[in-house]
Design a protein around this motif. Structure first.
Motif, PDB file in Angstrom:
ATOM      1  N   ASN A 275     -13.408   5.817   1.154  1.00  0.00           N
ATOM      2  CA  ASN A 275     -12.584   6.456   2.147  1.00  0.00           C
ATOM      3  C   ASN A 275     -10.919   6.498   1.650  1.00  0.00           C
ATOM      4  O   ASN A 275     -10.434   7.077   1.986  1.00  0.00           O
ATOM      5  CB  ASN A 275     -12.792   5.877   3.534  1.00  0.00           C
ATOM      6  N   GLU A 276     -10.897   5.374   0.910  1.00  0.00           N
ATOM      7  CA  GLU A 276      -9.287   5.262   0.608  1.00  0.00           C
ATOM      8  C   GLU A 276      -9.214   4.902  -0.844  1.00  0.00           C
ATOM      9  O   GLU A 276     -10.223   4.337  -1.570  1.00  0.00           O
ATOM     10  CB  GLU A 276      -8.659   4.333   1.289  1.00  0.00           C
ATOM     11  N   SER A 277      -8.150   5.238  -1.603  1.00  0.00           N
ATOM     12  CA  SER A 277      -7.820   4.681  -2.731  1.00  0.00           C
ATOM     13  C   SER A 277      -6.424   3.906  -2.979  1.00  0.00           C
ATOM     14  O   SER A 277      -5.625   4.379  -2.365  1.00  0.00           O
ATOM     15  CB  SER A 277      -7.816   5.978  -3.888  1.00  0.00           C
ATOM     16  N   GLY A 278      -6.409   3.015  -3.437  1.00  0.00           N
ATOM     17  CA  GLY A 278      -5.222   2.118  -3.453  1.00  0.00           C
ATOM     18  C   GLY A 278      -4.190   2.583  -4.380  1.00  0.00           C
ATOM     19  O   GLY A 278      -2.994   2.632  -4.173  1.00  0.00           O
ATOM     20  N   THR A 279      -4.417   3.127  -5.701  1.00  0.00           N
ATOM     21  CA  THR A 279      -3.660   3.508  -6.465  1.00  0.00           C
ATOM     22  C   THR A 279      -3.867   5.049  -7.001  1.00  0.00           C
ATOM     23  O   THR A 279      -4.184   5.122  -8.403  1.00  0.00           O
ATOM     24  CB  THR A 279      -3.215   2.641  -7.758  1.00  0.00           C
ATOM     25  N   PRO A 280      -3.809   6.109  -6.176  1.00  0.00           N
ATOM     26  CA  PRO A 280      -4.378   7.332  -6.751  1.00  0.00           C
ATOM     27  C   PRO A 280      -3.238   8.151  -7.563  1.00  0.00           C
ATOM     28  O   PRO A 280      -1.972   7.746  -7.260  1.00  0.00           O
ATOM     29  CB  PRO A 280      -4.527   8.005  -5.267  1.00  0.00           C
TER      30      PRO A 280
ATOM     31  N   ARG B 204      -1.755   4.084   2.856  1.00  0.00           N
ATOM     32  CA  ARG B 204      -3.191   4.259   2.315  1.00  0.00           C
ATOM     33  C   ARG B 204      -3.325   5.604   2.279  1.00  0.00           C
ATOM     34  O   ARG B 204      -3.063   6.566   2.959  1.00  0.00           O
ATOM     35  CB  ARG B 204      -4.094   3.623   3.096  1.00  0.00           C
ATOM     36  N   PHE B 205      -3.897   6.197   1.071  1.00  0.00           N
ATOM     37  CA  PHE B 205      -3.951   7.638   0.762  1.00  0.00           C
ATOM     38  C   PHE B 205      -5.353   8.020   0.549  1.00  0.00           C
ATOM     39  O   PHE B 205      -6.278   7.191   0.355  1.00  0.00           O
ATOM     40  CB  PHE B 205      -3.089   8.139  -0.569  1.00  0.00           C
ATOM     41  N   CYS B 206      -5.627   9.142   0.771  1.00  0.00           N
ATOM     42  CA  CYS B 206      -7.115   9.576   0.865  1.00  0.00           C
ATOM     43  C   CYS B 206      -7.868   9.646  -0.502  1.00  0.00           C
ATOM     44  O   CYS B 206      -7.499   9.341  -1.384  1.00  0.00           O
ATOM     45  CB  CYS B 206      -7.131  11.104   1.712  1.00  0.00           C
TER      46      CYS B 206
ATOM     47  N   ALA C 222      -1.088  11.072   3.500  1.00  0.00           N
ATOM     48  CA  ALA C 222      -1.690   9.792   3.978  1.00  0.00           C
ATOM     49  C   ALA C 222      -3.051   9.888   4.857  1.00  0.00           C
ATOM     50  O   ALA C 222      -2.844  10.769   5.658  1.00  0.00           O
ATOM     51  CB  ALA C 222      -0.577   9.078   4.384  1.00  0.00           C
ATOM     52  N   CYS C 223      -3.747   8.875   4.685  1.00  0.00           N
ATOM     53  CA  CYS C 223      -4.850   8.622   5.351  1.00  0.00           C
ATOM     54  C   CYS C 223      -4.435   7.360   6.485  1.00  0.00           C
ATOM     55  O   CYS C 223      -5.518   6.672   6.516  1.00  0.00           O
ATOM     56  CB  CYS C 223      -6.344   8.386   4.697  1.00  0.00           C
ATOM     57  N   ALA C 224      -3.276   7.667   6.987  1.00  0.00           N
ATOM     58  CA  ALA C 224      -2.831   6.429   7.845  1.00  0.00           C
ATOM     59  C   ALA C 224      -2.020   7.173   8.935  1.00  0.00           C
ATOM     60  O   ALA C 224      -1.545   8.233   8.891  1.00  0.00           O
ATOM     61  CB  ALA C 224      -2.366   5.239   7.309  1.00  0.00           C
ATOM     62  N   ASP C 225      -1.643   6.526   9.948  1.00  0.00           N
ATOM     63  CA  ASP C 225      -0.806   6.908  11.168  1.00  0.00           C
ATOM     64  C   ASP C 225       0.579   6.799  10.358  1.00  0.00           C
ATOM     65  O   ASP C 225       1.026   5.568  10.141  1.00  0.00           O
ATOM     66  CB  ASP C 225      -0.721   5.940  12.340  1.00  0.00           C
ATOM     67  N   THR C 226       1.317   7.796  10.369  1.00  0.00           N
ATOM     68  CA  THR C 226       2.624   7.836   9.813  1.00  0.00           C
ATOM     69  C   THR C 226       4.062   7.950  10.946  1.00  0.00           C
ATOM     70  O   THR C 226       4.891   7.989  10.534  1.00  0.00           O
ATOM     71  CB  THR C 226       2.892   9.071   8.862  1.00  0.00           C
ATOM     72  N   THR C 227       3.419   7.382  11.894  1.00  0.00           N
ATOM     73  CA  THR C 227       4.491   7.633  13.232  1.00  0.00           C
ATOM     74  C   THR C 227       5.661   6.671  12.736  1.00  0.00           C
ATOM     75  O   THR C 227       6.897   6.970  12.741  1.00  0.00           O
ATOM     76  CB  THR C 227       3.956   7.044  14.393  1.00  0.00           C
TER      77      THR C 227
END
Length: 321
Positions: free
Chosen positions: A7-12, A169-171, A191-196
């Protein structure tokens, strides 16, 4: 199993979608961007060279202007050469480190420019409001300190936004950044995360880097208008205001585009990506080309320095010939 299958990639790697144009117009767009880049570097470089070589221009106003010209040349150099290379190769992929470096440099140089414009407003305010004490108040050493503070604060205040963005975290796979460079809002949208929290940080740091300098600029020009209103003749008032017109034009260009890019309410951040790219092109391509023209077209001292430099160059060529 593909390591990007999660679901995520650490260093895309980031894939930049770039500027859209019909295939038939892409060579024309590439040529126009290249011409704009060369005009920016040569125009700002020539202005810096004139100020460095001509003693008549080695005064606080022009020393600050040389820093602005360096900023413009540096800013466009962090984005356009890469965009041109991607358009030519039709491959627009950046590692996380390169994307982060570009993001940080863009934020830092933009912040530096806002702070430098505030320093230039202070210079104009003292020149108009305290003309008799101007040379004592605005010395070359103090001018260098103002410029150094603008560079230092601009780079320091941009660290939190860049670091917070790179920790997200990115998709899956390679995130597609719908832009022609790694710009902060465009990167956050991948990003695959809340960016608020990131958006709050943008607005929070936008106060010291953009809004405080703008408030200082407005206050400086309010004092200039009060001082100009006390001058005895219309001719003297017009002369005083003419020394500020170039700076006002540059401030309007800068804040008009930056507010559209970074200071919009988050609810309006869903503007079409094509429209957002047009604003970025104006800010990154058009404004740096216009700035040296704005400051030199009606400036007799710059014209005289340019004529003197050309005459010296012709004299050297004649001596060598």
């Amino acid at each position: 199993m593909d390591p990007a299958a999660g679901n995520e990639s650490g260093t895309p790697d980031f894939v930049l979608l770039g500027l859209w144009a019909p295939p038939a117009l892409r060579p024309l767009l590439w040529t126009a961007l290249l011409a704009a880049y060369l005009a920016t570097v040569l125009g700002n470089g020539a202005l810096v060279g004139l100020i460095a070589l001509d003693r008549r221009l080695q005064r606080p106003m022009y020393l600050l202007l040389s820093h602005l010209a360096l900023l413009d040349a540096a800013y466009v150099s962090t984005t356009l050469p890469q965009a041109l290379a991607h358009m030519a190769a039709r491959c627009a992929r950046l590692s996380r480190a390169r994307c982060g470096a570009q993001l940080y440099l863009g934020l830092s140089l933009g912040s530096c420019e806002a702070l430098l414009l505030a320093a230039m407003a202070l210079d104009r305010s003292l020149a108009v409001c305290r003309p008799l004490r101007y040379t004592a108040l605005v010395t070359p050493l103090r001018c260098a300190a103002l410029a150094g503070a603008a560079w230092t604060l601009g780079f320091a205040l941009s660290v939190p936004n860049a670091a917070a963005a790179l920790r997200l975290r990115f998709c899956t796979g390679r995130p597609a950044v719908d832009h022609f460079f790694c710009e902060l809002p465009a990167v956050l949208r991948t990003a695959c995360a809340d960016t608020t929290a990131n958006h709050r940080l943008i607005y929070g740091l936008g106060v010291p880097t953009l809004l405080v300098p703008l408030a200082f600029i407005l206050a400086s020009y309010a004092s200039i208008l009060v001082a100009v209103g006390k001058l005895p003749s219309a001719r003297s008032r017009l002369k005083a205001l003419s020394t500020c017109s170039s700076h006002l034009a540059v401030v309007g260009l800068f804040y008009g585009t930056v507010s559209a890019m970074y200071l919009r309410p988050r609810a309006s951040s869903a503007l079409p990506a094509r429209q957002h790219k047009l604003v970025a092109v104006f800010y990154l391509v058009v404004t740096p080309v216009l700035n040296p023209l704005i400051y030199s077209l009606r400036n007799r001292e710059v014209h005289a320095a340019a004529r003197h430099a050309l005459a010296r160059l012709r004299g050297r060529r004649a001596a060598l010939g």
